[in-house]
Design a protein around this motif. Structure first.
Motif, mmCIF file in Angstrom:
data_model
loop_
_atom_site.group_PDB
_atom_site.id
_atom_site.type_symbol
_atom_site.label_atom_id
_atom_site.label_comp_id
_atom_site.label_asym_id
_atom_site.label_seq_id
_atom_site.Cartn_x
_atom_site.Cartn_y
_atom_site.Cartn_z
ATOM 1 N N LEU A 65 -2.832 9.491 1.849
ATOM 2 C CA LEU A 65 -2.228 8.174 2.065
ATOM 3 C C LEU A 65 -3.291 7.108 2.325
ATOM 4 N N ILE A 66 -4.336 7.472 3.065
ATOM 5 C CA ILE A 66 -5.409 6.511 3.359
ATOM 6 C C ILE A 66 -6.163 6.137 2.089
ATOM 7 N N LEU A 67 -6.419 7.106 1.229
ATOM 8 C CA LEU A 67 -7.082 6.812 -0.041
ATOM 9 C C LEU A 67 -6.245 5.840 -0.884
ATOM 10 N N ASN A 68 -4.944 6.070 -0.933
ATOM 11 C CA ASN A 68 -4.061 5.160 -1.669
ATOM 12 C C ASN A 68 -4.128 3.746 -1.084
ATOM 13 N N TYR A 69 -4.142 3.677 0.247
ATOM 14 C CA TYR A 69 -4.182 2.385 0.943
ATOM 15 C C TYR A 69 -5.494 1.649 0.664
ATOM 16 N N LEU A 70 -6.613 2.349 0.764
ATOM 17 C CA LEU A 70 -7.920 1.723 0.566
ATOM 18 C C LEU A 70 -8.159 1.323 -0.885
ATOM 19 N N ASN A 71 -7.538 2.043 -1.814
ATOM 20 C CA ASN A 71 -7.764 1.786 -3.236
ATOM 21 C C ASN A 71 -6.807 0.754 -3.832
ATOM 22 N N ASP A 72 -5.806 0.357 -3.067
ATOM 23 C CA ASP A 72 -4.796 -0.585 -3.556
ATOM 24 C C ASP A 72 -4.904 -1.894 -2.772
ATOM 25 N N GLU A 73 -5.354 -2.938 -3.431
ATOM 26 C CA GLU A 73 -5.548 -4.228 -2.762
ATOM 27 C C GLU A 73 -4.247 -4.799 -2.196
ATOM 28 N N ASN A 74 -3.130 -4.389 -2.768
ATOM 29 C CA ASN A 74 -1.834 -4.931 -2.329
ATOM 30 C C ASN A 74 -1.121 -4.036 -1.309
ATOM 31 N N ALA A 75 -1.793 -2.941 -0.914
ATOM 32 C CA ALA A 75 -1.152 -2.009 0.024
ATOM 33 C C ALA A 75 -1.039 -2.643 1.409
ATOM 34 N N SER A 76 0.028 -2.298 2.105
ATOM 35 C CA SER A 76 0.213 -2.833 3.464
ATOM 36 C C SER A 76 0.001 -1.736 4.495
ATOM 37 N N ARG A 77 -0.544 -2.128 5.636
ATOM 38 C CA ARG A 77 -0.735 -1.174 6.734
ATOM 39 C C ARG A 77 0.606 -0.638 7.221
ATOM 40 N N SER A 78 1.600 -1.507 7.218
ATOM 41 C CA SER A 78 2.934 -1.103 7.667
ATOM 42 C C SER A 78 3.468 0.050 6.817
ATOM 43 N N TYR A 79 3.297 -0.058 5.482
ATOM 44 C CA TYR A 79 3.762 1.016 4.607
ATOM 45 C C TYR A 79 2.984 2.303 4.867
ATOM 46 N N LEU A 80 1.655 2.187 5.007
ATOM 47 C CA LEU A 80 0.816 3.359 5.293
ATOM 48 C C LEU A 80 1.310 4.085 6.533
#
Length: 377
Positions: free
Chosen positions: A302-317
């Motif tokens: 999940l952290i890799l997805n978050y760090l690699n996606d500029e539009n990812a939100s911390r809330s979703y993570l």
């Protein structure tokens, strides 16, 4: 004022969960710092039995425990306080390896992947404007987008964060010793005594791990560990024979107090909690090490997805980590608590054992309630 060093991910705690996160994240090129207060190798109070469910994930991390002497285990034995014994096949099987060896192997693999390991203690964590600011005992400062809390069963950081479970009394004491003696290599045994239970299994180098947990109120009635063992633990004849017919390899047994099985939150103050910092299953179930390793896989993906996606939100993570953590472990923890509660009452435990001796096919079914399937990569 010195500018803090910045990392993609900062991990607090270098046990199984912390090290597996460090290996996984650095494997994909992330700049990772792991801060651990102890050096490697080090013995820890631990049952040192791991379910085979984690083998696919360890292979993904390029770690094969059998290259370092891990012992294959496929038989299970259980005794109650009245010395009745029952045996069964383990439905998935597992292996025995000491934390002394496994932690060091994982630490070397993390360093090989270019993760940095720092021997220090985190004393302060601040979260401002989507960035973590970390201070250590040695006055070092770091910043990071993500912080993983993998600091084990009980930490000063838990106190500082005023986590709910830390406010409650923790009545359990754990004791561990390694010995040389005779014990079937493919067997893990769980022997009950009044107020506690002891796990027995082989680890590398023809060594047997003896690790028991007891209620501290039972223990404090006696002068010391030897006195307690003589008057309580050795009422179980299997344990008496095991302890008395083996040779201790430690000068003194290792012990840890204030072990808590209270419910914890998988995310706290925006820290992603892993391993025992997120939740701890009763050692009776023999699956804590596997859960710690699997929690690292869930967090790292999940952290890799978050760090690699500029539009990812911390809330979703955070929400997705809580969801996946609960999906993987919530039922296991509930089942573990329930089973442990039954076994704390030796009359109920002895009655249950009589049923299991007549219906042994139920044992693998019960074991499966606290174990998972092989981890999918």
């Amino acid at each position: 004022m010195k500018t803090p060093q910045n990392f993609d991910v900062l991990i607090i705690g270098g046990g199984l969960a912390g090290l597996c996160n460090a290996i996984h994240l650095s494997k994909f090129g992330k700049k990772v710092l792991l801060i651990e207060k102890n050096d490697y190798p080090k013995h820890k109070v631990c049952g040192e039995y791991i379910s085979n469910e984690v083998l696919p994930y360890l292979a993904f991390l390029d770690v094969n425990p059998f290259d370092f002497g891990a012992i294959k285990i496929d038989e299970f034995q259980l005794s109650t306080t009245n010395n009745k014994l029952i045996s069964a096949k383990l439905p998935l099987g597992g292996f025995g390896i000491s934390r002394f060896t496994l932690d060091e192997v994982l630490a070397k693999k993390a360093i090989e992947n270019d993760a940095k390991i720092l021997q220090d203690t985190v004393v302060n964590i601040n979260f401002k404007k989507d960035v973590f600011y970390i201070e250590t005992k040695e006055n070092q400062q770091f910043t990071s987008k993500i912080v993983i809390g993998a600091f084990g069963k009980r930490s000063l950081l838990d106190v500082k964060m005023e986590r709910d479970f830390i406010q409650k009394k923790s009545p359990y004491l754990g004791v561990k010793i390694h010995v040389k003696g005779n014990f079937p290599s493919n067997l893990v045994a769980l022997h009950n005594f009044k107020g506690g239970y002891c796990g027995v299994s082989n680890v590398e180098n023809n060594t047997i791990n003896l690790c028991y947990i007891t209620n501290f109120s039972s223990f404090k009635e006696y002068k010391n560990i030897d006195d307690f063992q003589e008057n309580v633990v050795f009422k179980n004849s299997f344990l008496k024979e095991m302890f008395q017919k083996s040779t201790p390899l430690f000068e003194q047994p290792l012990s840890i107090s204030q072990i808590s099985f209270e419910t914890k939150k998988p995310v706290e103050n925006h820290l992603i909690m892993c391993g025992d910092a997120a939740g701890m299953i009763h050692p009776l179930c023999g699956n804590g090490m596997s859960m710690a390793i699997q929690s690292a896989q869930i967090a790292s993906k999940l952290i890799l997805n978050y760090l690699n996606d500029e539009n990812a939100s911390r809330s979703y993570l955070e929400k997705e980590y809580i969801r996946q953590w609960n999906q993987a472990f919530k039922w296991r923890l509930k089942a573990g608590h329930f089973i442990a509660r039954l076994f704390r009452n030796h009359r109920i435990a002895n009655f249950l054992l009589q049923i299991l001796r007549k219906l042994p096919f139920l044992i693998p079914v019960i074991i499966q309630q606290t174990h998972g399937k092989p981890i999918k990569i």
